[in-house]
Design a protein around this motif. Sequence first.
Motif, PDB file in Angstrom:
ATOM      1  N   GLU A   3       0.786  -1.137   0.002  1.00  0.00           N
ATOM      2  CA  GLU A   3      -0.174   0.101   0.145  1.00  0.00           C
ATOM      3  C   GLU A   3       0.942   1.365   0.105  1.00  0.00           C
ATOM      4  N   GLU A   6       1.098   3.003   3.325  1.00  0.00           N
ATOM      5  CA  GLU A   6       1.738   2.329   4.208  1.00  0.00           C
ATOM      6  C   GLU A   6       3.448   2.470   4.006  1.00  0.00           C
ATOM      7  N   LYS A   9       4.620   5.894   4.833  1.00  0.00           N
ATOM      8  CA  LYS A   9       4.772   5.919   6.123  1.00  0.00           C
ATOM      9  C   LYS A   9       5.956   5.015   6.893  1.00  0.00           C
ATOM     10  N   GLU A  10       6.401   4.019   6.165  1.00  0.00           N
ATOM     11  CA  GLU A  10       7.700   3.516   6.730  1.00  0.00           C
ATOM     12  C   GLU A  10       8.702   4.243   6.059  1.00  0.00           C
TER      13      GLU A  10
END
Length: 756
Positions: A3, A6, A9-10
């Motif tokens: 995603e 995601e 964010k990582e």
Amino acid sequence: MVEQGELAKEQAHFDAAWDAREKSRQLLQEAWQAAGGPNKVRALVKRSGEQKAKQLGGPEDAVAFGRFDRDGETLYIGNHCIANDERDLLVINWQADAANDYYAATVQDPLGVERKRTYSTTRNQIDTYTDTLFEHLARSLDELTGPEQWGVDDAILDDLEAGRTGLMRDIVQTIHASQNDLIRSPIDQLLIVQGGPGTGKTAIALHRISWLLFNHRDRLQPADCLVVGPNPTFTRYIREVLPGLGDEDVRHADLRSLGPQRGVGTAENPRVAQLKGDARMADLLKNALWQRVGLAERAERLTVGVEGLGPTFEREEIERELQRLRNGTYNDGRVAFRRFLQDQVARRSRSEVTAATIDNALERVWPQATPQAFLRDLLASRERMLAAAGAVERDFTVSEIRSLLRAPQEKLSLEAWSDADIALLDELDYLLNGRSQTYGHVVVDEAQDLSPMQLRSIRRRSRNGSMTVVGDIAQSTGPWARDSWDDVCEGLESDLPTTVEELSLGYRVPRQVYEFAAQLLPIAAPLVTPPRVVRDGPEDPTLTETASEDLALVAVRAARHYAGNGQFVGLICCDELREAVVEQFRALGISYSDASTGEIGKSINLASPIEAKGLEFDAVVILDPSGIVRSSERGHRLLYVALTRTTRFLTVVHDGVSMPIGPVSPGSEPDETPAVLTIASPPEAVTNGQPDGAVTRKKKTAPSLHAPSPRAVDRFTRSAAREIAAEVRDALQPGAYRSFLLALSEELGIDLGRND
């Protein structure tokens, strides 16, 4: 599926960790500027800061390779610990106890871990990631493939498919649960790891050092660890793993460097090499050395200086003093005896006696010795050898002593020491000067071939017996080839417990290649269980038949083909054909690296089966398998070694026989090839959270019934056995030995499965 939200964010977490790491690196590198005191102190602070900064990794390194989620907590795993200014942990290092569950969690026993994530990165940029969701997998356990149930995920398989570079890589990102258990096992033990080709035993041993250094900092420093390999080529192959993990000062050595004089790998008759490796040689050397101490046989007294002018010592007085000084090392005793002469001369002599005069008398009673000079002169003297051998509890025969004799070189510097000589020189150095440098932990790789004298040499370097020893009995060749680890356990034994573990997951060697190589096991190592193979290779082995005179040319062309496709290549042949291969390389203008010089290149490497032990290549070309088998009494094992060096492609160039196994007995077919187990099927059971078969553990046992301890056989019986064995070797093909022994046991009424 990844995603994008995601992933962003990582990446933000990776960026924050990178910033924190670079701040820490900068502070460490600039710390010396704030240090006070003299320049020497500032220089010391600077070196220390630079070293610690280097241990954090470079700016091009990704900050993490994985993460796991448990009980609402997310932990990122990397090579190094990273914290921000608020001391929040952004990444924990893989050696920490908190990271254990990242490796130990399995589908059968997730240890509370909900998610395990593995990242694929380019520098510190996340390209993609893969997730293992244990709860989901557990609900659909019956639908999982065998590799998934065994815990072999995509990250491991992707790493296995990556090309080789000529240097071993770390496996921090892909440590399997079974490997993790061995890496993190207690320090206070002699740990012996038996593992077939490609099971990761070398990587386990090296990562175990890194784990021990992190978790036992109070008693272990990098310079306090020693890694011993079989030869310089192997040492170069593994040399970058530990520095890459942040452990810069671990000492690497090979068997040729474990002594006061480095060996040059001089070829030696196998029978002579076996004798030099025999434990009896320790007693022979000790006897020979101390037999040099004392008055000449017919001398009744020792006069220091000119007869009638200098002080005189009666034989009885000299022998009494010599006996008192024999308890320590040779050179300590010599120093003490010189002091005795000096003191006595000062008391008894009315005129001044020079130091040179005392040294002359000392030399007549207690001669100076170095390991090199002493061994050279001893091996050249039949009388001295026989005198020393006669005092050994398990006597040498006259023929054995005769075979050990050799003419000395005119200059000591011209002596070409063999590998077997180095252990003798090391034993003499110990007798002369006492124990050399010792280490808090010792790793020994390819240990299955070590002689008793080499085992003594290694054991002396261990301070307390804490060792990790790895190898494969099926690859045990040479003068001290063995069928069990029993005598290795005995040779390295200490007060610490001994544990023998067996790895049974084969990662590196493709299934098609191992199925081909495993045909040798009924002859080469019938007691060894083949490992379970993790993956398929890109294609079946290529078997190329050609005329005998064209073998070298065809093999070199095959190696060139692989290298032209970007593969890291090993061309393996017996010594008999090495010169022909070199001629073809030169004629075709092909560059290559020669493993016999300790060199490993990034393209084509020429090696013998012995030199190839422990190495791995993208593609391997085997030249004349029948010649490899004929080259040694353990030729089938040498061929097994050669065939299992590849991670992708295998070409066998032969002149009619691609797999020289021969009949087991006249007129019969070979034994059925052992089944090569794969992990296509799921594990049958779960033991301690590990799939059954991933690692087999057993405590040290009594010596194998198949290999009784030499001490249990009297001298007469052993002599008779040698004579009968010689007749059997002359009468039978090697493949018929096992059938002959079974038939003989039936005739004698002996059950080999019972301890009668």
